[in-house]
Design an enzyme around this catalytic site. Sequence first.
Site, PDB file in Angstrom:
ATOM      1  CG  ASP A   1      -3.117  -0.425  -2.125  1.00 20.08           C
ATOM      2  OD1 ASP A   1      -2.862   0.726  -1.698  1.00 20.08           O
ATOM      3  OD2 ASP A   1      -3.812  -1.234  -1.497  1.00 20.08           O
TER       4      ASP A   1
ATOM      5  CB  SER B   1      -0.947  -0.038   1.187  1.00 24.35           C
ATOM      6  OG  SER B   1      -1.864   1.002   1.105  1.00 24.35           O
ATOM      7  CG  HIS B   2       0.497   3.691   3.394  1.00 28.26           C
ATOM      8  ND1 HIS B   2      -0.374   2.661   3.628  1.00 28.26           N
ATOM      9  CD2 HIS B   2       1.137   3.929   4.554  1.00 28.26           C
ATOM     10  CE1 HIS B   2      -0.274   2.301   4.902  1.00 28.26           C
ATOM     11  NE2 HIS B   2       0.635   3.046   5.480  1.00 28.26           N
TER      12      HIS B   2
ATOM     13  CE  LYS C   1      -7.275   2.391   2.686  1.00 31.24           C
ATOM     14  NZ  LYS C   1      -6.971   1.138   3.396  1.00 31.24           N
TER      15      LYS C   1
ATOM     16  CG  ASP D   1      -6.201   1.042  -0.517  1.00 30.05           C
ATOM     17  OD1 ASP D   1      -5.248   1.847  -0.566  1.00 30.05           O
ATOM     18  OD2 ASP D   1      -6.219   0.032   0.218  1.00 30.05           O
ATOM     19  NE  ARG D   2      -3.554   4.409   3.256  1.00 29.55           N
ATOM     20  CZ  ARG D   2      -2.979   4.629   4.419  1.00 29.55           C
ATOM     21  NH1 ARG D   2      -2.519   5.842   4.701  1.00 29.55           N
ATOM     22  NH2 ARG D   2      -2.853   3.671   5.298  1.00 29.55           N
TER      23      ARG D   2
ATOM     24  CG  ASP E   1      -2.762   4.022  -1.302  1.00 23.03           C
ATOM     25  OD1 ASP E   1      -3.610   3.928  -2.211  1.00 23.03           O
ATOM     26  OD2 ASP E   1      -2.641   3.180  -0.396  1.00 23.03           O
TER      27      ASP E   1
HETATM   28  C1  VG1 Z   1      -3.144   2.036   8.474  1.00 23.52           C
HETATM   29  C2  VG1 Z   1      -4.317   2.967   8.677  1.00 23.52           C
HETATM   30  C3  VG1 Z   1      -5.616   2.202   8.539  1.00 23.52           C
HETATM   31  C4  VG1 Z   1      -5.652   1.503   7.175  1.00 23.52           C
HETATM   32  C5  VG1 Z   1      -4.418   0.647   7.004  1.00 23.52           C
HETATM   33  C6  VG1 Z   1      -4.332   0.054   5.614  1.00 23.52           C
HETATM   34  O1  VG1 Z   1      -3.137   1.028   9.463  1.00 23.52           O
HETATM   35  O2  VG1 Z   1      -4.245   3.592   9.940  1.00 23.52           O
HETATM   36  O3  VG1 Z   1      -6.694   3.077   8.703  1.00 23.52           O
HETATM   37  O4  VG1 Z   1      -6.792   0.704   7.062  1.00 23.52           O
HETATM   38  O5  VG1 Z   1      -3.244   1.429   7.196  1.00 23.52           O
HETATM   39  O6  VG1 Z   1      -4.362   1.049   4.648  1.00 23.52           O
HETATM   40  P1  VG1 Z   1      -2.224   1.107  10.773  1.00 23.52           P
HETATM   41  O7  VG1 Z   1      -2.486  -0.190  11.501  1.00 23.52           O
HETATM   42  O8  VG1 Z   1      -0.832   1.263  10.333  1.00 23.52           O
HETATM   43  O9  VG1 Z   1      -2.683   2.294  11.536  1.00 23.52           O
HETATM   44  V1  VG1 Z   1      -3.594   0.807   3.171  1.00 23.52           V
HETATM   45  O10 VG1 Z   1      -3.860   2.023   2.171  1.00 23.52           O
HETATM   46  O11 VG1 Z   1      -2.172   0.303   3.704  1.00 23.52           O
HETATM   47  O12 VG1 Z   1      -4.371  -0.563   2.525  1.00 23.52           O
HETATM   48 CO    CO Z   2      -3.512   1.426   0.188  1.00 25.13          CO
END
Ligand code: VG1
Ligand code: CO
Length: 542
Positions: A282, A115-116, A379, A284-285, A280
């Site tokens: 992937d 992801s990010h 998302k 989804d953000r 981001d």
């Molecule tokens: C973070 C965010 C959470 C989100 C998750 C995955 O998790 O706070 O809200 O769902 O990333 O997002 P954490 O446990 O690090 O707070 V993504 O865009 O990585 O799929």
């Molecule tokens: Co993501």
Amino acid sequence: MAVPVQHVSCPPFMDQRPGTSGLRKKVRRFAEPHYLAMFVQAIFDGVGELKGSTIALGGDGRYFNREASAIILRMAAAHGIARIVVGQGGILSTPAVSNIIRARGLKGGIILSASHNPGGPEGDFGIKYNVGNGGPAPESVTEAIFALSQRLTGYDILPESAGSIDLDRLGTQQLGPLSVEVVDPVADYAALMEKLFDFGRMRAWLKTNRILFDAMHAVTGPYATEILVRRLGAPASSVINAVPKPDFGNHHPDPNPAHAEELMARLWAADAPALGAASDGDGDRNMILGPKLAVTPSDSLAVLAANATLVPGYAKGIRGVARSMPTSRAADVVAQALGIESFETPTGWKFFGNLLDADRVTLCGEESYGTGSDHVREKDGLWAVLFWLDLLAATGKTVPSILAAHWARFGRHYYSRHDYEALESAKANDIMGDLRKRLPDLRGRHGIELADDFRYQDPIDGSVSEKQGVRLVFADGGRLVLRLSGTGTEGATLRLYIERFEPKTGRLDLEPREALADLIALAEELIGIKRLSGRRQPDVVT
Ligand code: VG1
Ligand code: CO
């Protein structure tokens, strides 16, 4: 001809517990011999019968995406999976995978993404499994995968001599008994967007207004180019960093003011476009910007809920809204005004799945730049951007005027998140543990009405998730929330969430930093992250 399945013996890896969103580790770890394969075997064995079924496969294109795809295809063939639908080049955004699973009635899907998190050989890789509703596997499944991963003695795979799949060639190919359909990653997704939003209206708006979308060299480049440029007629220059790169151009593909520097500068310039946005790694953000203004994700959810009926896909109204616990309560206020249900879930999209499936909610959101609806079970970054774009087109208003009107009607939830990254795990655990111990004493002091460790009972299946973050709720509606991140790959990250409600009759135009200053100081007094960690300031403030 019998296919020569190869069984590779290997002791289990003990560190394969999925976090908030799948298993994330350094590329270095994933690339160790057998590491990825062993986790994939745990998925195949842990998610229920996959033999004879069809699943989806795609990733955000980060470093190791292709290598991982090839291993997974050979393992899927050995496991007896009948068919895999894979995005061209091994690429699919997370919401696109969710859509493909749902639209084609697949058994599930594998998403290759951290992801990010940063990519490249020194960056992170990740893998997660989505179930038949298109959403992330629930905790019961991820825990089963983890339990299996600790007992595995090896995995099954077709030898390389069995052949390989050309991931760049569209159409169906065969790998032993497995058929692999390579699909255009964008087509189905773009068609879904056309069903939800008024493309004619948006096209007209774009004739006289500008949008600037930052794909951050991540997966949404091709999606944004197809939808914003080809289908909606925006100039090609409307999408920046549009070419996906395995290392995201050495940037952090995290759409927030701290990491989308170029985009921020353009939106703060004199000739700023009317709408700025980013997504981001992937896809989804989402981050939404107006000229000299960043929309807080919690506010974005509330605004979309309040205005949903202006958009074709939600014209009949929304059933309910759900937000993760640390997300501000702005959406709750809207739900109350609309007379619909609102839900508070733990962090992570997997907790929205049951509510969406049961048709209890239509919109969901997280403070971490995540917004989505029942159109998929993830998302969806570009979806949120199109939603805002369609709102601007429908109303003729600007981003700042929509927000100002929203606050004037519902009041404003000032909000900020402070991240302390890569702390020593023991230290971070101590800070959490210490606060937990003091919760009973904190009640009643400083106007604290509720001090607890969030426990969630799923209203649909009754499953319980404990210790989902400590919250201090004040009598005036303010909140401090502290939790440990479940997506990092280095040490521990503490997230402090700060929220203060200002009624509609109050000061609605303050800088969040200013509006939250007292609460931030109180957080340090009560929790003492800086004092106990030795850090002078948070690493990231959003
Ligand atoms: C973070 C965010 C959470 C989100 C998750 C995955 O998790 O706070 O809200 O769902 O990333 O997002 P954490 O446990 O690090 O707070 V993504 O865009 O990585 O799929
Ligand atoms: Co993501």
